[in-house]
Design a protein around this motif. Structure first.
Motif, PDB file in Angstrom:
ATOM      1  N   THR A 109      -7.916   9.820   8.033  1.00  0.00           N
ATOM      2  CA  THR A 109      -7.831  11.281   8.109  1.00  0.00           C
ATOM      3  C   THR A 109      -6.832  11.844   7.100  1.00  0.00           C
ATOM      4  O   THR A 109      -6.981  12.983   6.665  1.00  0.00           O
ATOM      5  N   ASN A 110      -5.828  11.039   6.737  1.00  0.00           N
ATOM      6  CA  ASN A 110      -4.799  11.532   5.823  1.00  0.00           C
ATOM      7  C   ASN A 110      -4.279  10.369   4.957  1.00  0.00           C
ATOM      8  O   ASN A 110      -3.214   9.827   5.212  1.00  0.00           O
ATOM      9  N   PRO A 111      -5.062   9.999   3.927  1.00  0.00           N
ATOM     10  CA  PRO A 111      -4.691   8.829   3.115  1.00  0.00           C
ATOM     11  C   PRO A 111      -3.300   8.937   2.493  1.00  0.00           C
ATOM     12  O   PRO A 111      -2.632   7.925   2.289  1.00  0.00           O
ATOM     13  N   ASP A 112      -2.858  10.160   2.221  1.00  0.00           N
ATOM     14  CA  ASP A 112      -1.533  10.330   1.627  1.00  0.00           C
ATOM     15  C   ASP A 112      -0.425   9.794   2.524  1.00  0.00           C
ATOM     16  O   ASP A 112       0.665   9.455   2.053  1.00  0.00           O
ATOM     17  N   PHE A 113      -0.719   9.723   3.827  1.00  0.00           N
ATOM     18  CA  PHE A 113       0.269   9.193   4.761  1.00  0.00           C
ATOM     19  C   PHE A 113       0.626   7.740   4.407  1.00  0.00           C
ATOM     20  O   PHE A 113       1.780   7.327   4.528  1.00  0.00           O
ATOM     21  N   VAL A 114      -0.360   6.974   3.956  1.00  0.00           N
ATOM     22  CA  VAL A 114      -0.113   5.578   3.577  1.00  0.00           C
ATOM     23  C   VAL A 114       0.838   5.539   2.382  1.00  0.00           C
ATOM     24  O   VAL A 114       1.778   4.733   2.337  1.00  0.00           O
ATOM     25  N   TYR A 115       0.599   6.449   1.438  1.00  0.00           N
ATOM     26  CA  TYR A 115       1.473   6.537   0.263  1.00  0.00           C
ATOM     27  C   TYR A 115       2.898   6.903   0.685  1.00  0.00           C
ATOM     28  O   TYR A 115       3.873   6.251   0.302  1.00  0.00           O
ATOM     29  N   GLU A 116       2.981   7.933   1.506  1.00  0.00           N
ATOM     30  CA  GLU A 116       4.288   8.416   1.959  1.00  0.00           C
ATOM     31  C   GLU A 116       5.052   7.304   2.711  1.00  0.00           C
ATOM     32  O   GLU A 116       6.226   7.062   2.467  1.00  0.00           O
ATOM     33  N   ALA A 117       4.329   6.648   3.611  1.00  0.00           N
ATOM     34  CA  ALA A 117       4.966   5.611   4.441  1.00  0.00           C
ATOM     35  C   ALA A 117       5.421   4.426   3.599  1.00  0.00           C
ATOM     36  O   ALA A 117       6.514   3.886   3.806  1.00  0.00           O
ATOM     37  N   SER A 118       4.602   4.036   2.616  1.00  0.00           N
ATOM     38  CA  SER A 118       4.996   2.869   1.826  1.00  0.00           C
ATOM     39  C   SER A 118       6.142   3.222   0.886  1.00  0.00           C
ATOM     40  O   SER A 118       6.991   2.384   0.595  1.00  0.00           O
ATOM     41  N   GLN A 119       6.157   4.469   0.404  1.00  0.00           N
ATOM     42  CA  GLN A 119       7.284   4.903  -0.422  1.00  0.00           C
ATOM     43  C   GLN A 119       8.575   4.891   0.388  1.00  0.00           C
ATOM     44  O   GLN A 119       9.627   4.497  -0.084  1.00  0.00           O
ATOM     45  N   ARG A 120       8.455   5.349   1.618  1.00  0.00           N
ATOM     46  CA  ARG A 120       9.638   5.519   2.447  1.00  0.00           C
ATOM     47  C   ARG A 120      10.153   4.208   3.031  1.00  0.00           C
ATOM     48  O   ARG A 120      11.346   3.964   3.074  1.00  0.00           O
ATOM     49  N   PHE A 121       9.239   3.360   3.487  1.00  0.00           N
ATOM     50  CA  PHE A 121       9.673   2.155   4.208  1.00  0.00           C
ATOM     51  C   PHE A 121       9.415   0.870   3.418  1.00  0.00           C
ATOM     52  O   PHE A 121       9.843  -0.197   3.831  1.00  0.00           O
ATOM     53  N   GLY A 122       8.695   0.972   2.304  1.00  0.00           N
ATOM     54  CA  GLY A 122       8.369  -0.218   1.520  1.00  0.00           C
ATOM     55  C   GLY A 122       7.005  -0.767   1.906  1.00  0.00           C
ATOM     56  O   GLY A 122       6.662  -0.807   3.087  1.00  0.00           O
ATOM     57  N   SER A 123       6.258  -1.191   0.893  1.00  0.00           N
ATOM     58  CA  SER A 123       4.908  -1.729   1.139  1.00  0.00           C
ATOM     59  C   SER A 123       4.927  -2.940   2.055  1.00  0.00           C
ATOM     60  O   SER A 123       3.942  -3.213   2.740  1.00  0.00           O
ATOM     61  N   GLN A 124       6.045  -3.667   2.053  1.00  0.00           N
ATOM     62  CA  GLN A 124       6.093  -4.914   2.830  1.00  0.00           C
ATOM     63  C   GLN A 124       5.893  -4.683   4.322  1.00  0.00           C
ATOM     64  O   GLN A 124       5.501  -5.583   5.039  1.00  0.00           O
ATOM     65  N   CYS A 125       6.124  -3.458   4.781  1.00  0.00           N
ATOM     66  CA  CYS A 125       5.940  -3.237   6.226  1.00  0.00           C
ATOM     67  C   CYS A 125       4.751  -2.335   6.537  1.00  0.00           C
ATOM     68  O   CYS A 125       4.554  -1.962   7.689  1.00  0.00           O
ATOM     69  N   ILE A 126       3.945  -2.010   5.531  1.00  0.00           N
ATOM     70  CA  ILE A 126       2.792  -1.146   5.792  1.00  0.00           C
ATOM     71  C   ILE A 126       1.483  -1.940   5.677  1.00  0.00           C
ATOM     72  O   ILE A 126       1.086  -2.387   4.602  1.00  0.00           O
ATOM     73  N   VAL A 127       0.843  -2.104   6.829  1.00  0.00           N
ATOM     74  CA  VAL A 127      -0.452  -2.768   6.897  1.00  0.00           C
ATOM     75  C   VAL A 127      -1.486  -1.661   7.088  1.00  0.00           C
ATOM     76  O   VAL A 127      -1.274  -0.767   7.908  1.00  0.00           O
ATOM     77  N   VAL A 128      -2.579  -1.699   6.341  1.00  0.00           N
ATOM     78  CA  VAL A 128      -3.657  -0.754   6.641  1.00  0.00           C
ATOM     79  C   VAL A 128      -4.771  -1.525   7.349  1.00  0.00           C
ATOM     80  O   VAL A 128      -5.259  -2.544   6.847  1.00  0.00           O
ATOM     81  N   ALA A 129      -5.103  -1.035   8.554  1.00  0.00           N
ATOM     82  CA  ALA A 129      -6.164  -1.648   9.342  1.00  0.00           C
ATOM     83  C   ALA A 129      -7.485  -0.979   8.956  1.00  0.00           C
ATOM     84  O   ALA A 129      -7.581   0.243   8.968  1.00  0.00           O
ATOM     85  N   ILE A 130      -8.446  -1.789   8.595  1.00  0.00           N
ATOM     86  CA  ILE A 130      -9.758  -1.276   8.199  1.00  0.00           C
ATOM     87  C   ILE A 130     -10.790  -1.792   9.198  1.00  0.00           C
ATOM     88  O   ILE A 130     -10.937  -3.000   9.369  1.00  0.00           O
TER      89      ILE A 130
END
Lengths: 257, 213
Positions: A109-130
């Motif tokens: 619903t809001n792909p930019d959220f993934v960008y925002e979250a990975s910028q803020r917390f680091g990609s190492q802790c952001i998993v995208v479930a598909i």
């Protein structure tokens, strides 16, 4: 090459309790998430994933307490997913002791959220479930699309393109669930797993459909998955995580024993 | 008797604090207060995310000078974790080149993204999961940990130290040999996450808590 393929048991939690029948020998109250996490840790699980299915916002506080309890006792990576909508949700779970956060519907619903979250917390802790389903008819070139709401709602998004896009947005890992296999015990959708694993640079966790230990082997060997996730084969005491690892090792797969 | 986990706004410090509490009797505090850090018996420098952000946040928290002093004094046991290991080097090639703390001579490099394993499968970056660690030099922090033990890693960049004597452990990924454990005097630093590496990681943290260099 000595990086081990990971085996990840997955638990559904509702208001801080594990649901969907867990039946370990020797555990009287099967819903105690700390006890269950401890048990999987003793079986040498490489990570544990919790899917929070709590409907109410108020119930989420108990999920945080649960994560905090487990993080104080079980020292392997913990992933929490389900209903993640804001950076505050992520921050609260990380502060409670989660290591990775899995984003599902909000990524659609809001792909930019993934960008925002990975910028803020680091990609190492952001998993995208598909969550994807095969949409091509027999005989047509294979094609899979993204579905939301437990597989009920179609989005028209191509799964391979979507996975690439999510990695561009900062996803550090992809948790790929085949919605047409989930719960069937017929094995992973290997073609889809292979297509997505080949399409992205980050690790892919295969999920959905595991019915036997050979399915785990196929997920790695044929699907090209970096990790395999399963629920029911472990919950009902059919197999331990340790059994699964020994079986995979016997088939020539590098695992942590 | 306090262990200070330096909080400069980068990363998840709760896991490491919980693991340290689990293995020892010492009080663990997550802090950015220079007095608390100076007064601690041991110091942990964690780090997650981009190294440029880690360096600039450390500076913004006005802790860079203090960390440099702790490193130079070399009398207080100091443990760097993940980007906290990388920051001890001279420079990193991440973010177009970042100058680091220059405690140990060497650089931080990116894994090649075109590597494949023996079966021809692509090796993913980040290097994520459990990999084997070769203990290249003896060290009190390796005490009781079997050779070749697996630890949990999540990283896309790795340390390449210039001096052999500073390297205590390596891990192989594709054609790279990453210097995943480095140190000197009272400083030890690891790329993997001991707080997430089950029994082996807890043993390393227990060794750190007991270490008197």
């Amino acid at each position: 090459m000595t990086l081990a393929k990971r085996i990840i048991p997955c638990l559904d939690v509702d208001r801080g309790r594990v649901v969907k029948g867990i039946n370990f020998v020797g555990i009287r109250d099967a819903g105690d998430p700390v006890e269950i996490a401890r048990r999987y840790n003793e079986q040498n699980a490489d990570e544990i994933t919790f899917l929070d299915i709590t409907a109410s916002h108020e119930g989420r506080g108990t999920t945080l307490e649960m994560v905090s309890h487990i993080a104080g006792e079980v020292f392997i990576p913990l992933t929490v997913g389900g209903g993640i909508r804001t950076c505050d949700d992520i921050r609260a779970l990380l502060n409670a002791g989660a290591d990775k956060i899995s984003i599902n519907t909000t990524a659609v619903t809001n792909p930019d959220f993934v960008y925002e979250a990975s910028q803020r917390f680091g990609s190492q802790c952001i998993v995208v479930a598909i969550d994807a389903k095969q949409v091509s008819a027999p005989g047509e070139p294979l094609k899979w699309e993204i579905f939301t709401h437990g597989g009920r709602n179609t989005t028209g998004l191509d799964a391979v393109e979507w996975a690439r896009r999510m990695v561009d947005y900062g996803a550090g890992e992809i948790l790929l669930t085949s919605m047409d296999r989930d719960g069937t015990r017929q094995g992973f959708n290997l073609e889809m797993t292979r297509a997505i694993s080949d399409a992205v640079t980050v690790p892919v966790i295969a999920s959905g459909g595991v019915g036997s230990l050979d399915d785990l082997v196929a997920g790695v060997k044929e699907g090209g998955a970096d990790a395999v996730l399963a629920a029911s084969i472990f919950h009902f005491g059919e197999h331990t995580v340790e059994d699964a690892k020994r079986h995979m090792a016997a088939q020539g797969i590098e695992v942590r024993l | 008797m306090t262990i200070a986990v330096i909080d400069y706004g980068m990363g998840n410090l709760h896991s490491v604090a919980k693991a340290l509490e689990h293995v020892g009797e010492e009080r663990v505090t997550i802090t950015r207060d220079p007095r608390a850090i100076k007064g601690a018996t041991r110091v942990v420098l964690p780090g997650q995310g981009a190294i440029r952000d880690c360096m600039s946040e450390l500076e913004r928290a006005e802790l860079k000078g203090l960390v440099n002093t702790l490193l130079a004094d070399g009398d207080k046991p100091f443990l760097g974790i993940c980007v906290g290991q990388q920051m001890l080097m001279t420079r990193s090639e991440e973010n177009g080149g970042v100058r680091c703390l220059n405690y140990l001579p060497g650089s931080v490099k990116h894994f090649a993204t075109d590597m494949t394993d023996a079966d021809g499968q692509r090796l993913k970056v980040p290097h994520m999961g459990w990999n084997r660690v070769d203990q290249t030099h003896m060290h009190p922090l390796w005490e009781g940990i079997p050779a070749g033990e697996r630890f949990y890693f999540v990283h896309s960049y790795f340390v390449a130290a210039e001096q052999h004597a500073d390297v205590f452990g390596t891990t192989t990924y594709g054609h790279h040999t990453a210097h995943i454990a480095t140190g000197r005097d009272a400083v030890f630093a690891v790329q993997f996450h001991p707080e997430k590496s089950a029994a082996a990681g807890l043993k390393l943290l227990a060794n750190f808590v007991e270490w008197s260099p």
